[in-house]
Design an enzyme around this catalytic site. Structure first.
Site, mmCIF file in Angstrom:
data_model
loop_
_atom_site.group_PDB
_atom_site.id
_atom_site.type_symbol
_atom_site.label_atom_id
_atom_site.label_comp_id
_atom_site.label_asym_id
_atom_site.label_seq_id
_atom_site.Cartn_x
_atom_site.Cartn_y
_atom_site.Cartn_z
ATOM 1 N N LYS A 10 0.967 -1.100 0.036
ATOM 2 C CA LYS A 10 -0.027 -0.069 -0.101
ATOM 3 C C LYS A 10 0.942 1.119 0.042
ATOM 4 C CE LYS A 10 1.013 1.450 4.414
ATOM 5 N NZ LYS A 10 1.619 2.555 4.818
ATOM 6 N N ASP A 137 -3.093 -1.298 9.930
ATOM 7 C CA ASP A 137 -3.126 -1.190 8.239
ATOM 8 C C ASP A 137 -3.895 -2.602 7.634
ATOM 9 O OD1 ASP A 137 -2.027 1.114 7.909
ATOM 10 O OD2 ASP A 137 -0.143 0.525 7.546
HETATM 11 P P1 ATP Z 1 3.100 -0.381 8.214
HETATM 12 O O1 ATP Z 1 3.377 0.637 7.067
HETATM 13 O O2 ATP Z 1 1.832 -1.266 8.039
HETATM 14 O O3 ATP Z 1 3.723 0.106 9.719
HETATM 15 P P2 ATP Z 1 5.653 -1.332 7.196
HETATM 16 O O4 ATP Z 1 5.652 -1.367 5.882
HETATM 17 O O5 ATP Z 1 6.456 -0.174 7.817
HETATM 18 O O6 ATP Z 1 4.225 -1.661 7.611
HETATM 19 P P3 ATP Z 1 6.289 -4.075 7.493
HETATM 20 O O7 ATP Z 1 7.066 -4.561 6.720
HETATM 21 O O8 ATP Z 1 4.990 -4.707 7.853
HETATM 22 O O9 ATP Z 1 6.613 -2.731 7.941
HETATM 23 O O10 ATP Z 1 7.162 -4.651 8.967
HETATM 24 C C1 ATP Z 1 7.151 -4.054 10.173
HETATM 25 C C2 ATP Z 1 7.508 -5.128 11.209
HETATM 26 O O11 ATP Z 1 6.697 -6.120 11.086
HETATM 27 C C3 ATP Z 1 8.771 -5.498 10.965
HETATM 28 O O12 ATP Z 1 9.612 -5.384 12.320
HETATM 29 C C4 ATP Z 1 8.788 -7.208 10.587
HETATM 30 O O13 ATP Z 1 9.685 -7.773 11.083
HETATM 31 C C5 ATP Z 1 7.437 -7.378 11.228
HETATM 32 N N1 ATP Z 1 6.790 -8.555 10.395
HETATM 33 C C6 ATP Z 1 6.081 -9.500 10.902
HETATM 34 N N2 ATP Z 1 5.759 -10.243 10.000
HETATM 35 C C7 ATP Z 1 5.966 -9.753 9.039
HETATM 36 C C8 ATP Z 1 5.461 -10.051 7.550
HETATM 37 N N3 ATP Z 1 5.020 -11.004 7.034
HETATM 38 N N4 ATP Z 1 6.015 -9.135 6.406
HETATM 39 C C9 ATP Z 1 7.049 -8.217 6.919
HETATM 40 N N5 ATP Z 1 7.103 -7.767 8.143
HETATM 41 C C10 ATP Z 1 6.632 -8.484 9.015
#
Ligand code: ATP
Length: 283
Positions: A10, A137
């Site tokens: 997203k 999210d």
């Molecule tokens: P958001 O914008 O929803 O906060 P993000 O893009 O910043 O998400 P993610 O890639 O979702 O971040 O990762 C955030 C945290 O979630 C990381 O510390 C990661 O280790 C953990 N995590 C747990 N499961 C997953 C997964 N399936 N894919 C990615 N990260 C994951």
């Protein structure tokens, strides 16, 4: 039985927060869209063993209950008293901790996949309601279509489709902790966006005017700690982006382009300047 699901990343076309709830979390006012940068999940439902297992091809992810995909399977399995075991394999393409909602989208894909596999017959709205406990999210990612998202993230109002414009996504080599940024928001100094005006332009199909109203109120906060975000954004605008801004709490920056040639120019201009760059389209 094996179910496969696509989990798109997203981006926040607009991100604002008018206040903090008493629980310390932000009240959101966001317009979100999905792009064709996606993880792919294979969900295997089996009689034995009756446990949940997660495997991924990324060295950066936990494979236990800390994985959001695991948590999604656990929520449905316990809520609907399913005895079967679940093995989830994730082909990870979305950068981790990037502001692109990769973990949330994986969790949402597991909810959609198990809803089919277990024939639970839940609507997207029902799945979204169950999913807020996993991450703010996830309710949006259950839909993965352009939407206005409010509340803690659980109020998802789908919007008319947007043009399939080109998007260049660039992730600087830093990781940003979402909870840390959210704790640092100073509500006195936030410069709010005209989201109502943006929604009106989107609903009336005035996409060019909508592009001019997009923004992210958390940009100054994350940029003050990671100046490479501002540099990337300025470079994208200089190379002809119609809109360039940070996604979520960062550090990923994206450019929206009305023409493929300008997207290509930005993509080529950023390679070498930034280690992770993708050229994709809005879904
Ligand atoms: P958001 O914008 O929803 O906060 P993000 O893009 O910043 O998400 P993610 O890639 O979702 O971040 O990762 C955030 C945290 O979630 C990381 O510390 C990661 O280790 C953990 N995590 C747990 N499961 C997953 C997964 N399936 N894919 C990615 N990260 C994951």
């Amino acid at each position: 039985m094996i179910v496969t699901e696509k989990a798109p990343a997203k981006i926040n076309l607009s991100l604002d927060t008018p206040m903090r709830y008493l629980d310390g979390l932000p009240k959101w006012d966001m317009i979100m869209a999905s792009i064709d940068l996606a993880d792919y999940l294979t969900i295997d439902i089996h009689e034995r063993p009756q446990t949940i297992k997660v495997y991924s091809d990324s060295g950066f992810l936990p494979n236990d209950q800390r994985n959001l995909a695991y948590q999604a399977a656990h929520v449905l399995k316990t809520r609907f008293h399913q005895t079967a075991g679940v093995t989830i394999r994730i082909k990870k393409n979305i950068p981790v901790a990037a502001g692109l909602g990769g973990g949330s989208s994986d969790a949402a894909a597991v909810l959609r996949g198990l809803n089919k596999g277990w024939r639970l017959g839940l609507s997207l709205a029902e799945l979204a309601k169950l999913s807020l406990a996993i991450d703010s999210d996830v309710p949006y990612c259950v839909y993965s279509q352009t939407a206005h998202v409010t509340g803690h993230g659980e109020l998802v109002a789908p919007l008319p489709p947007v043009p399939h414009d080109w998007v260049v996504v660039a992730k600087p080599k830093v990781s940003v902790s979402t909870p840390t940024i959210l704790r640092q928001i100073n509500y006195e100094t936030l410069e709010h966006l005209d989201n109502e005006g943006l929604l009106r332009e989107m609903q009336n199909g005035n996409w060019d005017r909508a592009l001019a109203k997009m923004g992210n109120v958390l940009e100054p906060l994350t940029e003050s700690q990671y100046p490479e975000i501002r540099r990337l954004k300025q470079k994208m605008l200089k190379l002809g982006a119609d809109c360039a801004q940070m996604s979520g709490t960062g550090p990923t920056v994206f450019a929206i382009c009305r023409s493929e040639s300008r997207a290509k120019r930005i993509y080529n201009g950023l390679r070498g300047f930034c280690s992770e760059v993708y050229q994709v389209v809005l879904l």
